[in-house]
Motif scaffolding. Structure first.
Motif, PDB file in Angstrom:
ATOM      1  N   ALA A  74     -76.232  31.886   0.088  1.00 31.32           N
ATOM      2  CA  ALA A  74     -76.714  32.739  -0.998  1.00 31.32           C
ATOM      3  C   ALA A  74     -76.900  34.180  -0.532  1.00 31.32           C
ATOM      4  N   VAL A  75     -77.380  34.355   0.707  1.00 30.92           N
ATOM      5  CA  VAL A  75     -77.559  35.709   1.247  1.00 30.92           C
ATOM      6  C   VAL A  75     -76.218  36.423   1.347  1.00 30.92           C
ATOM      7  N   LEU A  76     -75.225  35.759   1.918  1.00 38.74           N
ATOM      8  CA  LEU A  76     -73.909  36.397   2.056  1.00 38.74           C
ATOM      9  C   LEU A  76     -73.248  36.632   0.702  1.00 38.74           C
ATOM     10  N   ALA A  77     -73.457  35.729  -0.235  1.00 43.10           N
ATOM     11  CA  ALA A  77     -72.909  35.932  -1.581  1.00 43.10           C
ATOM     12  C   ALA A  77     -73.548  37.146  -2.240  1.00 43.10           C
ATOM     13  N   ALA A  78     -74.851  37.307  -2.046  1.00 40.72           N
ATOM     14  CA  ALA A  78     -75.556  38.451  -2.635  1.00 40.72           C
ATOM     15  C   ALA A  78     -75.098  39.766  -2.026  1.00 40.72           C
ATOM     16  N   GLU A  79     -74.758  39.752  -0.732  1.00 41.54           N
ATOM     17  CA  GLU A  79     -74.357  40.980  -0.045  1.00 41.54           C
ATOM     18  C   GLU A  79     -72.903  41.357  -0.326  1.00 41.54           C
ATOM     19  N   ALA A  80     -72.062  40.385  -0.682  1.00 46.41           N
ATOM     20  CA  ALA A  80     -70.656  40.643  -1.029  1.00 46.41           C
ATOM     21  C   ALA A  80     -69.997  41.568  -0.002  1.00 46.41           C
ATOM     22  N   LEU A  81     -69.964  41.141   1.236  1.00 46.34           N
ATOM     23  CA  LEU A  81     -69.437  41.969   2.322  1.00 46.34           C
ATOM     24  C   LEU A  81     -67.928  42.154   2.204  1.00 46.34           C
ATOM     25  N   PRO A  82     -67.417  43.309   2.619  1.00 45.38           N
ATOM     26  CA  PRO A  82     -65.959  43.517   2.640  1.00 45.38           C
ATOM     27  C   PRO A  82     -65.286  42.506   3.569  1.00 45.38           C
ATOM     28  N   GLU A  83     -64.082  42.102   3.237  1.00 43.11           N
ATOM     29  CA  GLU A  83     -63.394  41.072   4.014  1.00 43.11           C
ATOM     30  C   GLU A  83     -63.051  41.529   5.431  1.00 43.11           C
ATOM     31  N   ASN A  84     -62.822  42.810   5.609  1.00 41.08           N
ATOM     32  CA  ASN A  84     -62.364  43.307   6.918  1.00 41.08           C
ATOM     33  C   ASN A  84     -63.516  43.751   7.818  1.00 41.08           C
ATOM     34  N   ILE A  85     -64.739  43.356   7.484  1.00 43.16           N
ATOM     35  CA  ILE A  85     -65.892  43.829   8.244  1.00 43.16           C
ATOM     36  C   ILE A  85     -65.979  43.111   9.590  1.00 43.16           C
ATOM     37  N   ASN A  86     -66.515  43.806  10.575  1.00 47.17           N
ATOM     38  CA  ASN A  86     -66.744  43.236  11.904  1.00 47.17           C
ATOM     39  C   ASN A  86     -68.089  42.515  11.883  1.00 47.17           C
ATOM     40  N   LEU A  87     -68.053  41.201  11.696  1.00 47.31           N
ATOM     41  CA  LEU A  87     -69.278  40.424  11.523  1.00 47.31           C
ATOM     42  C   LEU A  87     -69.782  39.917  12.866  1.00 47.31           C
ATOM     43  N   ILE A  88     -71.062  40.171  13.137  1.00 46.48           N
ATOM     44  CA  ILE A  88     -71.719  39.714  14.358  1.00 46.48           C
ATOM     45  C   ILE A  88     -72.855  38.772  13.957  1.00 46.48           C
ATOM     46  N   VAL A  89     -72.830  37.553  14.450  1.00 45.45           N
ATOM     47  CA  VAL A  89     -73.883  36.570  14.156  1.00 45.45           C
ATOM     48  C   VAL A  89     -74.749  36.415  15.399  1.00 45.45           C
ATOM     49  N   LEU A  90     -76.051  36.582  15.234  1.00 46.90           N
ATOM     50  CA  LEU A  90     -76.992  36.471  16.349  1.00 46.90           C
ATOM     51  C   LEU A  90     -78.102  35.503  15.993  1.00 46.90           C
ATOM     52  N   GLY A  91     -78.410  34.628  16.933  1.00 50.01           N
ATOM     53  CA  GLY A  91     -79.574  33.772  16.807  1.00 50.01           C
ATOM     54  C   GLY A  91     -80.487  34.006  17.990  1.00 50.01           C
ATOM     55  N   TYR A  92     -81.775  34.127  17.709  1.00 52.66           N
ATOM     56  CA  TYR A  92     -82.757  34.289  18.783  1.00 52.66           C
ATOM     57  C   TYR A  92     -83.705  33.092  18.770  1.00 52.66           C
ATOM     58  N   SER A  93     -83.894  32.465  19.941  1.00 57.22           N
ATOM     59  CA  SER A  93     -84.814  31.340  20.091  1.00 57.22           C
ATOM     60  C   SER A  93     -84.460  30.236  19.086  1.00 57.22           C
ATOM     61  N   GLN A  94     -85.374  29.861  18.200  1.00 56.86           N
ATOM     62  CA  GLN A  94     -85.072  28.820  17.224  1.00 56.86           C
ATOM     63  C   GLN A  94     -83.905  29.210  16.314  1.00 56.86           C
ATOM     64  N   GLY A  95     -83.678  30.498  16.171  1.00 58.54           N
ATOM     65  CA  GLY A  95     -82.579  30.979  15.334  1.00 58.54           C
ATOM     66  C   GLY A  95     -81.201  30.607  15.861  1.00 58.54           C
ATOM     67  N   VAL A  96     -81.098  30.277  17.162  1.00 65.03           N
ATOM     68  CA  VAL A  96     -79.808  29.853  17.723  1.00 65.03           C
ATOM     69  C   VAL A  96     -79.345  28.568  17.036  1.00 65.03           C
ATOM     70  N   SER A  97     -80.269  27.660  16.758  1.00 59.88           N
ATOM     71  CA  SER A  97     -79.895  26.367  16.174  1.00 59.88           C
ATOM     72  C   SER A  97     -79.280  26.525  14.790  1.00 59.88           C
ATOM     73  N   VAL A  98     -79.842  27.405  13.968  1.00 60.04           N
ATOM     74  CA  VAL A  98     -79.299  27.574  12.614  1.00 60.04           C
ATOM     75  C   VAL A  98     -78.068  28.481  12.615  1.00 60.04           C
ATOM     76  N   ALA A  99     -78.022  29.451  13.507  1.00 57.52           N
ATOM     77  CA  ALA A  99     -76.860  30.340  13.589  1.00 57.52           C
ATOM     78  C   ALA A  99     -75.613  29.558  13.995  1.00 57.52           C
ATOM     79  N   THR A 100     -75.731  28.728  15.025  1.00 57.26           N
ATOM     80  CA  THR A 100     -74.569  27.964  15.486  1.00 57.26           C
ATOM     81  C   THR A 100     -74.149  26.924  14.456  1.00 57.26           C
ATOM     82  N   ARG A 101     -75.111  26.289  13.810  1.00 56.53           N
ATOM     83  CA  ARG A 101     -74.760  25.329  12.762  1.00 56.53           C
ATOM     84  C   ARG A 101     -74.043  26.019  11.600  1.00 56.53           C
TER      85      ARG A 101
END
Length: 211
Positions: A98-125
């Protein structure tokens, strides 16, 4: 006593926070998953050193909030617990969708995904389940879920960086060896491991060097 636990489905509303402005000057979009005890708007402070014109940061908010101090003054949040993990994970995935749908990012964007601590588990999933095409995946001081397998990331061409503090109070030599071996198994030649001298803290200096 005839106790029975049942399940319902309903629509809920959650917040997320952003830093800087998405514009024609934006080169990198960061999707950053905070650790346990954070709120997304405060987690964004760690990314204020990035070039404001070139970096747009999105921080989804964990839905389970709680008072993190005895005097009920500070509020933190948690992504998941061992309770009903499969269902809660799917709720988090839909939150991210829902967050990404709301942001409607351009297709050619350089996307960086980061998880910190507990956030690693949800980022990788999220990357694995949604086959998310990103340029970088950053695993900062957290554990990779045990159910993830190399084939879950066979599509991924991203640079993967694993960061951890050598004095992290939640790590010991055995745990470091286990987590690094897991990361090597999953990401192979795409993996870069960067240990730093420090505790369980967000390493802003290293983050700023990754772009």
């Amino acid at each position: 006593m005839n106790l029975e636990e049942k399940e319902i489905s309903y629509t809920t509303t959650n917040s997320y926070a952003t830093l800087n402005t998405l514009s024609d000057k934006t080169k990198n979009v960061w999707f950053v998953c905070h650790g346990m005890g954070y709120l997304s708007r405060y987690f964004l402070r760690y990314f204020e050193g990035l070039n404001k014109d070139e970096n747009y940061i999105i921080a989804p908010q964990a839905q389970s909030k709680y008072y993190s101090t005895p005097k009920f003054k500070h509020v933190g949040a948690s992504w998941l617990t061992k309770e009903n993990t499969a269902t809660e994970t799917e709720n988090v995935m839909r939150n991210f969708d829902a967050v990404l749908a709301a942001e409607a990012l351009p297709e050619n964007i350089n996307l960086i995904v980061l998880g910190y601590s507990q956030g690693v588990s949800v980022a990788t999933r999220f990357v694995a389940r949604r086959k998310l095409s990103c340029a970088q995946l950053i695993l900062h001081s957290g554990s990779i879920p045990k159910e993830l397998k190399p084939e879950d990331f066979s599509f991924l061409k991203a640079k993967v960086t694993m960061i951890y503090g050598t004095e992290d109070e939640y790590l010991n030599d055995e745990r470091i060896a286990y987590e690094t071996n897991r990361a090597k198994e999953l990401f192979k030649e795409h993996l870069h491991i960067i240990p730093f001298k420090g505790k369980h803290v967000v390493n802003v200096v290293l983050i700023n060097k990754l772009v």
